[in-house]
Design a protein around this motif. Structure first.
Motif, short mmCIF file in Angstrom:
data_model
loop_
_atom_site.label_atom_id
_atom_site.label_comp_id
_atom_site.label_asym_id
_atom_site.label_seq_id
_atom_site.Cartn_x
_atom_site.Cartn_y
_atom_site.Cartn_z
N UNK A 68 0.96 -1.11 0.00
CA UNK A 68 -0.10 0.01 0.11
C UNK A 68 0.78 1.41 0.16
N UNK A 69 0.62 2.04 -1.07
CA UNK A 69 1.50 3.31 -1.11
C UNK A 69 0.56 4.59 -0.45
N UNK A 70 1.14 5.47 0.39
CA UNK A 70 0.48 6.65 0.61
C UNK A 70 1.79 7.81 0.79
N UNK A 71 1.07 9.03 0.89
CA UNK A 71 2.00 10.23 0.69
C UNK A 71 1.25 11.31 1.80
N UNK A 72 2.12 12.20 2.05
CA UNK A 72 1.69 13.28 3.16
C UNK A 72 2.11 14.50 2.13
N UNK A 73 1.33 15.08 1.59
CA UNK A 73 1.70 16.41 0.73
C UNK A 73 2.26 17.46 1.41
N UNK A 74 1.66 17.74 2.70
CA UNK A 74 2.33 18.75 3.69
C UNK A 74 3.82 18.60 3.78
N UNK A 75 4.24 17.16 4.08
CA UNK A 75 5.40 16.99 4.53
C UNK A 75 6.48 16.33 3.16
N UNK A 76 5.81 16.25 2.01
CA UNK A 76 6.39 15.82 0.79
C UNK A 76 7.05 14.40 1.17
N UNK A 77 6.49 13.50 1.75
CA UNK A 77 6.86 12.30 2.07
C UNK A 77 5.86 11.16 1.27
N UNK A 78 6.33 10.14 0.78
CA UNK A 78 5.78 8.87 0.39
C UNK A 78 6.19 7.66 1.10
N UNK A 79 5.22 6.77 1.49
CA UNK A 79 5.57 5.71 2.31
C UNK A 79 5.00 4.38 1.39
N UNK A 80 5.73 3.24 1.60
CA UNK A 80 5.17 1.99 1.01
C UNK A 80 5.26 1.05 2.20
#
Length: 121
Positions: A68-80
């Motif tokens: 599952x991929x997700x991101x936090x636009x406020x922090x400019x991060x992406x996780x898997x």
């Protein structure tokens, strides 16, 4: 310039889980798409998962239902989040980001340095 720094790789048993994270920093106005790719020894780099700035996701068939991929636009991060890992998931995983450095400027593609994921008993 933009830097992408990955973290979270390592060694895990088959069936186990790992979570990869990637943080982007530098000259960033907005990030259009972010994603994860992987490259196993002797093979070409392949797409794992991508996510748009509006949250639309895309997965390789081989990882659907497990990753599952997700991101936090406020922090400019992406996780898997990687679950039910298999030996064939062993590879170097690379973070990818399509970054617009300023309003109206063209998008450039950046890559992280890669993080090793090894699935073995």
């Amino acid at each position: 310039q933009v830097q992408l720094v990955e973290s979270g790789g390592g060694l895990v048993h088959p069936g186990g889980s790992l979570r990869l994270s990637c943080a982007a920093s530098g000259s960033i106005f907005s990030i259009v798409d972010m994603g994860w790719y992987r490259q196993a020894p002797g093979k070409q780099r392949e797409l794992v998962a991508t996510i748009t700035d509006s949250g639309i996701t895309n997965y390789a068939d081989s990882v659907k239902g497990r990753f599952a991929i997700s991101r936090d636009n406020a922090k400019n991060t992406v996780s898997l989040q990687m679950n039910s890992l298999k030996a064939e998931d062993t590879a170097v995983y690379y973070c990818n980001a399509h970054v617009r450095p300023g309003w109206g400027l063209r998008v450039s593609v950046y890559w992280g340095q890669g993080t090793q994921v090894t699935v073995s008993s």
